[in-house]
Motif scaffolding. Structure first.
Motif, PDB file in Angstrom:
ATOM      1  N   VAL A   1       0.847  -1.188   0.000  1.00 54.45           N
ATOM      2  CA  VAL A   1       0.000   0.000   0.000  1.00 54.45           C
ATOM      3  C   VAL A   1       0.887   1.245   0.000  1.00 54.45           C
ATOM      4  N   TYR A   2       0.551   2.198  -0.852  1.00 56.68           N
ATOM      5  CA  TYR A   2       1.288   3.453  -0.945  1.00 56.68           C
ATOM      6  C   TYR A   2       0.605   4.482  -0.051  1.00 56.68           C
ATOM      7  N   LEU A   3       1.247   4.831   1.075  1.00 55.06           N
ATOM      8  CA  LEU A   3       0.685   5.773   2.035  1.00 55.06           C
ATOM      9  C   LEU A   3       1.575   7.000   2.139  1.00 55.06           C
ATOM     10  N   PHE A   4       0.960   8.172   2.342  1.00 54.78           N
ATOM     11  CA  PHE A   4       1.737   9.370   2.605  1.00 54.78           C
ATOM     12  C   PHE A   4       0.937  10.290   3.519  1.00 54.78           C
ATOM     13  N   PRO A   5       1.649  11.031   4.405  1.00 57.85           N
ATOM     14  CA  PRO A   5       0.964  11.948   5.319  1.00 57.85           C
ATOM     15  C   PRO A   5       0.831  13.347   4.710  1.00 57.85           C
ATOM     16  N   VAL A   6      -0.197  14.063   5.150  1.00 57.63           N
ATOM     17  CA  VAL A   6      -0.376  15.463   4.799  1.00 57.63           C
ATOM     18  C   VAL A   6      -0.478  16.213   6.118  1.00 57.63           C
ATOM     19  N   GLY A   7       0.416  17.192   6.329  1.00 57.30           N
ATOM     20  CA  GLY A   7       0.467  17.891   7.608  1.00 57.30           C
ATOM     21  C   GLY A   7      -0.335  19.170   7.658  1.00 57.30           C
ATOM     22  N   GLY A   8      -0.553  19.816   6.536  1.00 57.18           N
ATOM     23  CA  GLY A   8      -1.286  21.081   6.527  1.00 57.18           C
ATOM     24  C   GLY A   8      -2.768  20.877   6.761  1.00 57.18           C
ATOM     25  N   SER A   9      -3.492  21.992   6.981  1.00 55.95           N
ATOM     26  CA  SER A   9      -4.922  21.872   7.240  1.00 55.95           C
ATOM     27  C   SER A   9      -5.726  21.641   5.961  1.00 55.95           C
ATOM     28  N   LEU A  10      -5.366  22.325   4.872  1.00 54.28           N
ATOM     29  CA  LEU A  10      -6.057  22.121   3.608  1.00 54.28           C
ATOM     30  C   LEU A  10      -5.155  22.653   2.503  1.00 54.28           C
ATOM     31  N   GLY A  11      -5.062  21.930   1.434  1.00 54.84           N
ATOM     32  CA  GLY A  11      -4.212  22.362   0.332  1.00 54.84           C
ATOM     33  C   GLY A  11      -4.263  21.366  -0.804  1.00 54.84           C
ATOM     34  N   THR A  12      -3.258  21.435  -1.664  1.00 57.42           N
ATOM     35  CA  THR A  12      -3.185  20.497  -2.783  1.00 57.42           C
ATOM     36  C   THR A  12      -1.865  19.765  -2.750  1.00 57.42           C
ATOM     37  N   VAL A  13      -1.886  18.557  -3.281  1.00 58.90           N
ATOM     38  CA  VAL A  13      -0.663  17.784  -3.471  1.00 58.90           C
ATOM     39  C   VAL A  13      -0.575  17.434  -4.950  1.00 58.90           C
ATOM     40  N   MET A  14       0.651  17.276  -5.434  1.00 59.20           N
ATOM     41  CA  MET A  14       0.881  16.894  -6.822  1.00 59.20           C
ATOM     42  C   MET A  14       1.344  15.449  -6.849  1.00 59.20           C
ATOM     43  N   LEU A  15       0.560  14.586  -7.495  1.00 61.81           N
ATOM     44  CA  LEU A  15       0.904  13.179  -7.653  1.00 61.81           C
ATOM     45  C   LEU A  15       1.446  12.983  -9.063  1.00 61.81           C
ATOM     46  N   THR A  16       2.586  12.341  -9.189  1.00 60.42           N
ATOM     47  CA  THR A  16       3.135  11.987 -10.495  1.00 60.42           C
ATOM     48  C   THR A  16       3.680  10.582 -10.414  1.00 60.42           C
ATOM     49  N   GLY A  17       3.789   9.921 -11.552  1.00 63.73           N
ATOM     50  CA  GLY A  17       4.353   8.579 -11.531  1.00 63.73           C
ATOM     51  C   GLY A  17       4.169   7.846 -12.837  1.00 63.73           C
ATOM     52  N   ARG A  18       4.398   6.537 -12.744  1.00 63.81           N
ATOM     53  CA  ARG A  18       4.312   5.660 -13.909  1.00 63.81           C
ATOM     54  C   ARG A  18       3.855   4.280 -13.462  1.00 63.81           C
ATOM     55  N   VAL A  19       3.039   3.648 -14.294  1.00 63.78           N
ATOM     56  CA  VAL A  19       2.599   2.269 -14.050  1.00 63.78           C
ATOM     57  C   VAL A  19       3.252   1.413 -15.123  1.00 63.78           C
ATOM     58  N   GLU A  20       3.944   0.356 -14.683  1.00 67.99           N
ATOM     59  CA  GLU A  20       4.658  -0.496 -15.629  1.00 67.99           C
ATOM     60  C   GLU A  20       4.671  -1.932 -15.151  1.00 67.99           C
ATOM     61  N   ILE A  21       5.140  -2.813 -16.027  1.00 71.31           N
ATOM     62  CA  ILE A  21       5.212  -4.241 -15.746  1.00 71.31           C
ATOM     63  C   ILE A  21       6.506  -4.560 -15.008  1.00 71.31           C
ATOM     64  N   PHE A  22       6.409  -5.385 -13.987  1.00 70.43           N
ATOM     65  CA  PHE A  22       7.578  -5.966 -13.333  1.00 70.43           C
ATOM     66  C   PHE A  22       7.425  -7.468 -13.409  1.00 70.43           C
ATOM     67  N   ASP A  23       8.535  -8.170 -13.553  1.00 65.94           N
ATOM     68  CA  ASP A  23       8.431  -9.629 -13.572  1.00 65.94           C
ATOM     69  C   ASP A  23       8.281 -10.129 -12.142  1.00 65.94           C
ATOM     70  N   ARG A  24       8.028 -11.397 -11.992  1.00 59.79           N
ATOM     71  CA  ARG A  24       7.733 -11.938 -10.658  1.00 59.79           C
ATOM     72  C   ARG A  24       8.930 -11.940  -9.720  1.00 59.79           C
ATOM     73  N   TRP A  25      10.123 -11.685 -10.233  1.00 54.46           N
ATOM     74  CA  TRP A  25      11.312 -11.632  -9.385  1.00 54.46           C
ATOM     75  C   TRP A  25      11.653 -10.198  -9.007  1.00 54.46           C
ATOM     76  N   GLY A  26      10.770  -9.245  -9.359  1.00 56.83           N
ATOM     77  CA  GLY A  26      10.990  -7.859  -8.973  1.00 56.83           C
ATOM     78  C   GLY A  26      12.019  -7.146  -9.814  1.00 56.83           C
ATOM     79  N   ARG A  27      12.176  -7.557 -11.065  1.00 57.04           N
ATOM     80  CA  ARG A  27      13.139  -6.904 -11.945  1.00 57.04           C
ATOM     81  C   ARG A  27      12.404  -6.108 -12.998  1.00 57.04           C
ATOM     82  N   GLN A  28      12.979  -4.975 -13.323  1.00 59.88           N
ATOM     83  CA  GLN A  28      12.448  -4.151 -14.402  1.00 59.88           C
ATOM     84  C   GLN A  28      13.433  -4.231 -15.553  1.00 59.88           C
ATOM     85  N   ASN A  29      12.945  -4.497 -16.754  1.00 60.97           N
ATOM     86  CA  ASN A  29      13.813  -4.621 -17.925  1.00 60.97           C
ATOM     87  C   ASN A  29      14.960  -5.618 -17.697  1.00 60.97           C
ATOM     88  N   GLY A  30      14.713  -6.653 -16.883  1.00 59.99           N
ATOM     89  CA  GLY A  30      15.718  -7.679 -16.648  1.00 59.99           C
ATOM     90  C   GLY A  30      16.773  -7.269 -15.613  1.00 59.99           C
TER      91      GLY A  30
END
Length: 132
Positions: free
Chosen positions: A100-129
Motif C-alpha cells: 500500500v502506498y501511504l503518505f501523510p499530509v500535515g497542513g490543514s487544507l491544500g493540494t498535493v501533486m501526484l506523479t508517476g508511472r505504471v509499468e510491468i515488473f516480472d515476478r522476481w521484482g526486476r524491471q527490464n531484466g
C-alpha cells in the motif's frame, strides 16, 4: 481445417489479451490512479495513465494520511504484476509491507501533486531484466 485455424487464432488472441505478450518495463496505459484518505476514506480516481504509463494530477487534500492505489478498467488486460512508481510533491513514496502506498499530509487544507508511472515488473521484482 478452417476450424483448426480459428482455434489457433483464438488461443493467440487469448494469450495477447491475458498479458502473456507484455514484457517487464513496458508501460501500462489506461490504469486508474485512486486517492483516498486512510483509513475509511472513499477513494476517487485522480488520474489515468497515458500510453507511456505516466500520470500526473493535483488533488485537494486536508490533514491526514492518504493511500494511493491502482485499478484497471473492466475487460482491460491488466497484469497483476504491475508496479507503481509514485512521487507526491516531488518526494518518492514506496509501498509498505502490504504493498500500500501511504503518505501523510500535515497542513490543514491544500493540494498535493501526484506523479508517476505504471509499468510491468516480472515476478522476481526486476524491471527490464535488471534486479531492483
Amino acid at each position: 481445417m478452417t476450424s483448426r485455424f480459428r482455434l489457433i487464432a483464438l488461443i493467440g488472441l487469448a494469450l495477447a489479451v491475458s498479458g502473456a505478450a507484455i514484457n517487464p518495463g513496458e508501460p501500462i496505459p489506461g490504469v486508474d490512479i485512486y486517492l483516498g484518505k486512510n483509513p475509511g476514506g472513499s477513494p476517487i480516481v485522480v488520474a489515468t495513465s497515458d500510453r507511456e504509463g505516466r500520470f500526473s494530477a493535483r488533488a485537494r487534500v486536508e490533514r491526514g494520511e492518504y493511500a494511493v492505489s491502482t485499478a484497471c478498467a473492466p475487460r482491460q488486460a491488466c497484469p497483476p504484476n504491475r508496479q507503481l512508481t509514485l512521487t507526491v510533491d516531488g518526494r518518492p513514496v514506496r509501498p509498505d509491507a502490504r504493498g500500500v502506498y501511504l503518505f501523510p499530509v500535515g497542513g490543514s487544507l491544500g493540494t498535493v501533486m501526484l506523479t508517476g508511472r505504471v509499468e510491468i515488473f516480472d515476478r522476481w521484482g526486476r524491471q527490464n531484466g535488471t534486479p531492483r
